[in-house]
Design a protein around this motif. Structure first.
Motif, PDB file in Angstrom:
ATOM      1  N   LEU A  76       3.154   1.037  -2.888  1.00  0.00           N
ATOM      2  CA  LEU A  76       3.604   1.992  -2.262  1.00  0.00           C
ATOM      3  C   LEU A  76       5.011   2.471  -2.049  1.00  0.00           C
ATOM      4  CD1 LEU A  76       1.650   1.063   1.210  1.00  0.00           C
ATOM      5  CD2 LEU A  76       1.500   2.866   0.006  1.00  0.00           C
ATOM      6  N   LEU A 106      -2.573  10.567  10.305  1.00  0.00           N
ATOM      7  CA  LEU A 106      -2.039  11.417   8.891  1.00  0.00           C
ATOM      8  C   LEU A 106      -1.838  12.985   9.322  1.00  0.00           C
ATOM      9  CD1 LEU A 106      -1.021  10.993   6.323  1.00  0.00           C
ATOM     10  CD2 LEU A 106      -3.440  11.094   5.228  1.00  0.00           C
ATOM     11  N   PHE A 151       1.526   9.013   4.266  1.00  0.00           N
ATOM     12  CA  PHE A 151       0.501   8.048   4.170  1.00  0.00           C
ATOM     13  C   PHE A 151       0.338   7.195   5.405  1.00  0.00           C
ATOM     14  CE2 PHE A 151       3.924   5.791   2.220  1.00  0.00           C
ATOM     15  CZ  PHE A 151       3.694   4.421   2.795  1.00  0.00           C
ATOM     16  N   LEU A 185      -2.770   6.369  -6.756  1.00  0.00           N
ATOM     17  CA  LEU A 185      -1.556   6.816  -6.132  1.00  0.00           C
ATOM     18  C   LEU A 185      -0.675   7.793  -6.947  1.00  0.00           C
ATOM     19  CD1 LEU A 185      -0.128   3.930  -4.123  1.00  0.00           C
ATOM     20  CD2 LEU A 185      -1.299   5.825  -3.218  1.00  0.00           C
ATOM     21  N   GLY A 242      -1.854  14.194   2.181  1.00  0.00           N
ATOM     22  CA  GLY A 242      -1.188  13.013   2.739  1.00  0.00           C
ATOM     23  C   GLY A 242      -2.297  11.943   2.079  1.00  0.00           C
ATOM     24  N   VAL A 243      -2.356  10.657   2.418  1.00  0.00           N
ATOM     25  CA  VAL A 243      -2.999   9.509   1.887  1.00  0.00           C
ATOM     26  C   VAL A 243      -3.170   8.623   3.049  1.00  0.00           C
ATOM     27  CG1 VAL A 243      -3.078   7.761   0.227  1.00  0.00           C
ATOM     28  CG2 VAL A 243      -2.275   9.923  -0.604  1.00  0.00           C
ATOM     29  N   LEU A 244      -4.470   8.172   2.802  1.00  0.00           N
ATOM     30  CA  LEU A 244      -4.892   6.959   3.750  1.00  0.00           C
ATOM     31  C   LEU A 244      -5.169   5.858   2.817  1.00  0.00           C
ATOM     32  CD1 LEU A 244      -7.705   8.817   6.025  1.00  0.00           C
ATOM     33  CD2 LEU A 244      -5.498   8.189   6.423  1.00  0.00           C
ATOM     34  N   ILE A 245      -4.677   4.819   3.018  1.00  0.00           N
ATOM     35  CA  ILE A 245      -4.577   3.600   1.985  1.00  0.00           C
ATOM     36  C   ILE A 245      -4.864   2.229   2.612  1.00  0.00           C
ATOM     37  CG2 ILE A 245      -2.178   3.735   2.115  1.00  0.00           C
ATOM     38  CD1 ILE A 245      -2.467   2.519  -1.027  1.00  0.00           C
ATOM     39  N   GLU A 282       6.331   3.457   8.848  1.00  0.00           N
ATOM     40  CA  GLU A 282       4.854   3.699   8.474  1.00  0.00           C
ATOM     41  C   GLU A 282       4.087   3.443   9.789  1.00  0.00           C
ATOM     42  OE1 GLU A 282       4.218   0.548   5.710  1.00  0.00           O
ATOM     43  OE2 GLU A 282       5.596   1.364   4.228  1.00  0.00           O
ATOM     44  N   ARG A 325       6.351   6.203  -2.277  1.00  0.00           N
ATOM     45  CA  ARG A 325       7.358   6.872  -1.432  1.00  0.00           C
ATOM     46  C   ARG A 325       8.328   8.115  -2.050  1.00  0.00           C
ATOM     47  NH1 ARG A 325       7.818   1.504   0.675  1.00  0.00           N
ATOM     48  NH2 ARG A 325       6.948   1.314   2.740  1.00  0.00           N
TER      49      ARG A 325
END
Length: 341
Positions: A134, A307, A144, A111, A121-124, A156, A138
């Motif tokens: 997380l 996203l 994300f 991260l 952006g992030v996919l997690i 979220e 932020r």
């Protein structure tokens, strides 16, 4: 050679200004045909390649989407990543896929890397059950979306599968085929998916009027084949061995199956096995596995699309009003591991 050739080198060789070279690369219609042809010839001869990362940083807009999964050794996450990559590519973006290996410290490092690279952006799929990594992420203001996990924070977005329904589906099938004592080979206790699948299994027992003590839980530290083999060995050592086993994923189920086949325990005559995910190897196993199928490719694609929607907003910071939770439904695929010929 392309890494060492700069725009200044091209300008010098072509006898033009750096601005002209920049126009040829970025706005070719603004340059005369003769100059454009000469500069493009030099670019080909020197092997110059535009620095896309530098261009993105100047524009303040990356064309890379970060993706952090629990285990790239699990074909399920490969399929999720494939779906995300397809959706990102349609939008003209690339995906940087990283593997946390179910390790919160690895998750935190990746991260930080995503923040340094200023990804779009992030996919997690989180590995840290506490949510601290997380929470720290932020502060960078990078959007994300959670994948294979239901978001608990109102701000979220997430795309997941109803794992409670999936767990119930698996155990209902075993109960209907006559089993009354069932083992649950779980994974790391902190993973929400593992907890939800257990909750579903207990629901199925309650629906059938059976005591929850009939579910024998065999914890596993990891969600891989090796952990499944170990769980299979422990299962064989039980004095009152269950007649069926439900595993938190297919890799665990394949490990249990290997142990059973290795010692001559017949599947499903002596013990039935159900997995979860329905990876490609499930159908190709020595005894084809019954499994709860997750729409992995669709999950990845939908998460990437969410996203992209989030990053298109001005400011691109997460907001509660824009948060969306998509919950997909699993499907039971019945094969020979639970059906006595």
């Amino acid at each position: 050679m392309s890494q060492s050739v700069s725009m200044k080198d091209v300008a010098r060789a072509a006898g033009v200004s750096v601005g002209t070279v920049s126009n040829v690369v970025n706005r070719p219609d603004t340059v005369t045909a003769e100059t454009r042809t000469r500069v493009q010839g030099v670019i080909r001869r020197l092997g110059y390649v535009r620095s896309e990362s530098a261009r993105q940083l100047r524009a303040g807009r990356s064309r890379i989407m970060g993706m952090l999964v629990l285990d790239m050794g699990n074909p399920f996450f490969v399929d999720v990543a494939r779906g995300a990559e397809r959706a990102a590519r349609r939008a003209g973006l690339g995906v940087m896929v990283c593997n946390s290996a179910q390790d919160p410290s690895e998750e935190a490092e990746y991260l930080s890397l995503f923040a340094e690279q200023r990804v779009r952006g992030v996919l997690i799929t989180p590995a840290d059950a506490t949510g601290r990594t997380l929470q720290a992420f932020r502060r960078h203001g990078i959007p994300f979306v959670l994948v294979d996990r239901v978001a608990e924070d109102a701000a979220e977005s997430s795309v997941s599968v109803d794992d409670v329904a999936g767990g119930a589906m698996a155990v209902r099938h075993l109960i209907r085929t006559g089993h009354r004592s069932i083992a649950y080979v779980s994974g790391p206790a902190g993973l929400r998916q593992v907890q939800d699948r257990r909750t579903g299994a207990l629901q199925a027992f309650a629906e059938a009027g059976l005591g929850t003590d009939r579910l024998h839980e065999l914890p596993a530290e990891r969600l891989d084949v090796g952990a499944g083999r170990d769980a299979g060995a422990r299962l064989l050592g039980l004095a009152d061995r269950p007649t069926a086993v439900f595993c938190a994923n297919d890799l665990l189920a394949l490990g249990v199956l290997q142990t059973m086949v290795g010692v001559g325990v017949r599947v499903p005559e002596d013990i039935a096995i159900v997995g979860y995910d329905d990876i490609e190897f499930a159908a190709a196993a020595a005894v084809p596995l019954t499994s709860v199928r997750q729409p992995a490719v669709s999950m990845g694609a939908m998460a990437a699309e969410l996203l992209l929607e989030e990053t298109e907003r001005p400011g691109a910071a997460p907001r509660a009003a824009g948060a969306r939770r998509v919950v997909l439904q699993p499907e039971l695929v019945v094969r020979r591991s639970t059906l006595v010929p």
